[in-house]
Design an enzyme around this catalytic site. Structure first.
Site, short mmCIF file in Angstrom:
data_model
loop_
_atom_site.label_atom_id
_atom_site.label_comp_id
_atom_site.label_asym_id
_atom_site.label_seq_id
_atom_site.Cartn_x
_atom_site.Cartn_y
_atom_site.Cartn_z
N GLU A 34 -40.70 -78.31 -19.85
CA GLU A 34 -41.27 -76.96 -19.80
C GLU A 34 -40.50 -75.91 -20.59
O GLU A 34 -40.10 -74.87 -20.04
CB GLU A 34 -41.43 -76.53 -18.33
CG GLU A 34 -42.26 -77.53 -17.52
CD GLU A 34 -42.33 -77.20 -16.03
OE1 GLU A 34 -41.76 -76.18 -15.62
OE2 GLU A 34 -42.96 -77.98 -15.30
N GLU B 100 -48.12 -86.11 -15.51
CA GLU B 100 -48.16 -85.56 -14.15
C GLU B 100 -49.59 -85.25 -13.71
O GLU B 100 -49.85 -84.23 -13.07
CB GLU B 100 -47.28 -84.30 -14.05
CG GLU B 100 -45.86 -84.51 -14.52
CD GLU B 100 -44.93 -83.32 -14.27
OE1 GLU B 100 -45.28 -82.43 -13.48
OE2 GLU B 100 -43.84 -83.30 -14.87
O1 G3I Z 1 -35.77 -83.29 0.55
C1 G3I Z 1 -35.64 -81.95 1.03
C2 G3I Z 1 -35.68 -81.92 2.54
O2 G3I Z 1 -34.58 -82.65 3.05
C3 G3I Z 1 -35.64 -80.47 3.00
O3 G3I Z 1 -35.80 -80.42 4.39
C4 G3I Z 1 -36.77 -79.68 2.36
C5 G3I Z 1 -36.72 -78.20 2.75
O4 G3I Z 1 -37.17 -77.37 1.72
O5 G3I Z 1 -36.66 -79.76 0.96
C6 G3I Z 1 -36.77 -81.11 0.49
O6 G3I Z 1 -36.65 -81.12 -0.90
C7 G3I Z 1 -37.74 -80.59 -1.63
C8 G3I Z 1 -38.33 -81.71 -2.47
O7 G3I Z 1 -39.31 -81.18 -3.34
C9 G3I Z 1 -39.00 -82.79 -1.62
O8 G3I Z 1 -40.06 -82.27 -0.89
C10 G3I Z 1 -37.16 -79.51 -2.54
O9 G3I Z 1 -36.73 -78.42 -1.74
C11 G3I Z 1 -38.23 -79.04 -3.50
O10 G3I Z 1 -37.64 -78.15 -4.45
C12 G3I Z 1 -38.77 -80.24 -4.27
O11 G3I Z 1 -39.82 -79.78 -5.08
C13 G3I Z 1 -40.14 -80.62 -6.18
C14 G3I Z 1 -40.13 -79.75 -7.43
O12 G3I Z 1 -40.60 -80.49 -8.55
C15 G3I Z 1 -38.71 -79.27 -7.76
O13 G3I Z 1 -37.87 -80.36 -8.02
C16 G3I Z 1 -41.52 -81.19 -5.94
O14 G3I Z 1 -41.46 -82.13 -4.86
C17 G3I Z 1 -41.99 -81.90 -7.19
O15 G3I Z 1 -43.32 -82.33 -7.01
C18 G3I Z 1 -41.93 -80.93 -8.36
O16 G3I Z 1 -42.33 -81.62 -9.51
C19 G3I Z 1 -42.54 -80.82 -10.69
C20 G3I Z 1 -42.10 -81.64 -11.90
O17 G3I Z 1 -40.78 -82.07 -11.73
C21 G3I Z 1 -42.27 -80.83 -13.18
N1 G3I Z 1 -43.63 -80.33 -13.31
C22 G3I Z 1 -44.15 -79.60 -12.16
C23 G3I Z 1 -44.01 -80.42 -10.89
C24 G3I Z 1 -44.60 -79.70 -9.70
O18 G3I Z 1 -43.88 -78.52 -9.45
#
Ligand code: G3I
Length: 376
Positions: free
Chosen positions: A158, A273
């Site tokens: 991005e 994605e």
């Molecule tokens: O695992 C922890 C959990 O232990 C905790 O209780 C909880 C509380 O917030 O957070 C959990 O982690 C989260 C994780 O997703 C799993 O659900 C993170 O906070 C959260 O930031 C993370 O978000 C991910 C995001 O990228 C940031 O890394 C999303 O799952 C994931 O789908 C998203 O993926 C992105 C791609 O990498 C790039 N393109 C867009 C796409 C969607 O945003």
């Protein structure tokens, strides 16, 4: 632009594939659709996956094994997960996913080395103060070196954001500290560790006839052009393809001419994605699934004509675990309003190939009808 031989052979195979169901389903704890699962030769199919869910949910695990020949770590490879504290690398979940994939003959897609949203806070602070490329370089080298069998890496994720600069580059700490050279430097760092991995830039918001997406396509192409002209090691383009029915429907003409430019640069494409955000949750499940699948098909009609498409990955496999889900507050509000009395899925976006019970939806048929889904 269309590779006719490839396209014809793919279509020919598709027409005969209904009789070639190969998957043994007896030992699985839910019914994988035997025709849809891994039976069609064509474009390799994968999904974003999470290590913790593979451990906690056997149905999820079986579904990944049943349908995917490639997995993208949804969070496990990101810098803020791997190196939460400086110098303390935590490869636990990343290794878990990589080992799971290796043990089952599945390929891992490397996502993602440099993303403004996955930067650990300590790295942000250090970059601001020390302004040293070695901070970034070290992480890229670590990852590409450790997971050296990986064939595809999203090196920069991005990099484009409109409305800030004339070159369309996203304001970020990387841009602040290293200037626009940071994209090239990241690609070079990855190449210095692996001479064979294919290196990509992954981008979103490129599918619709909206002014903002027109600008994104334009700036993205300009970036690719600059990189190719300066001989930077860039092999392909990741198209995130977070489709969104709230924006209307995808624009085949705009996508087509955008892809033509990419082909002219000699780059391959990878749909990295794919998923669909619905415009309305207030129809029947069948209607909703039909609209999602139709949008997927409209998109795939164009991208699957690209001469060198290396894979299609959906951002998750099942609605049971989807980043598209509504928040609990939204769900509560909708229920209060009296929706979903018909027993459909409250609060769950139906934007992935399998539903919450792991049943294939029309989305999956849109994939297979485009030749997507065979282990290669
Ligand atoms: O695992 C922890 C959990 O232990 C905790 O209780 C909880 C509380 O917030 O957070 C959990 O982690 C989260 C994780 O997703 C799993 O659900 C993170 O906070 C959260 O930031 C993370 O978000 C991910 C995001 O990228 C940031 O890394 C999303 O799952 C994931 O789908 C998203 O993926 C992105 C791609 O990498 C790039 N393109 C867009 C796409 C969607 O945003």
């Amino acid at each position: 632009m269309v590779n006719t031989t490839l396209e014809l052979s793919r279509r020919r195979f598709l027409s005969s594939s209904a009789t070639t169901s190969l998957l043994a389903v007896a030992s699985l704890s839910y019914p994988i659709d035997p025709i849809l699962a891994k039976t069609i030769k064509g474009i390799q199919f994968g999904a974003a996956a999470r290590a913790s869910l593979i451990v906690s949910d056997p149905q999820y695990r079986d579904a990944l094994l049943g349908y995917c020949s490639r997995l993208t770590p949804e969070i496990e490879f990101k810098w803020d997960r791997i190196e939460q504290e400086q110098g303390q690398f935590m490869f636990g979940e990343a290794d878990q996913l990589a080992n799971f994939a290796r043990d089952h003959g599945i390929e891992i897609y490397g996502h993602t080395l440099l993303w403004h949203r996955s930067l650990p806070p300590w790295a942000y602070e250090n970059l601001k103060v020390e302004r040293e490329w070695s901070i970034v370089d070290r992480y890229i080298r670590q990852m590409v070196g450790r997971y050296d069998g990986i064939r595809y890496w999203d090196v920069v994720n991005e990099p484009i954001e409109t409305g800030y600069r004339t070159d369309g580059l996203r304001p970020s700490i990387f841009l602040d500290v290293f200037g626009d050279e940071y994209v090239a430097s990241a690609l070079q760092a990855a190449r210095s560790v692996s001479s064979s991995a294919k290196l990509l830039i992954n981008e979103y918001g490129l599918e619709y006839d909206l002014a903002v997406e027109h600008d994104r396509r334009y700036h993205f192409l300009k970036l690719l052009e600059r990189l190719k002209h300066s001989g930077v090691p860039l092999d392909g383009v990741g198209l995130q393809a977070h489709l969104d029915l709230r924006k209307g429907t995808v624009s085949p003409a705009s996508i087509g001419s955008f892809l033509k430019e990419i082909a002219n640069f000699g780059l391959f494409i990878f749909v990295t994605e794919l998923d669909v955000t619905e415009a309305s949750y207030f129809q029947t499940v069948d209607e909703r699934d039909e609209q999602v699948a139709a949008e997927v098909s409209r998109y795939l009609d164009v991208v699957c004509d690209f001469p060198d498409i290396r894979g299609v990955t959906t951002w998750g496999l099942t609605d049971r675990y989807s980043w598209l889900g509504l928040s609990p507050e939204e769900v509560e509000a909708y229920i209060r309003l009296g929706y979903w009395r018909d027993g459909s899925s409250p609060g769950l976006n139906r934007g992935l190939p399998l539903d919450t019970d792991m049943r294939p939806k029309q989305f999956l048929r849109s994939l297979t009808s485009h030749g997507i889904g065979e282990k290669q």
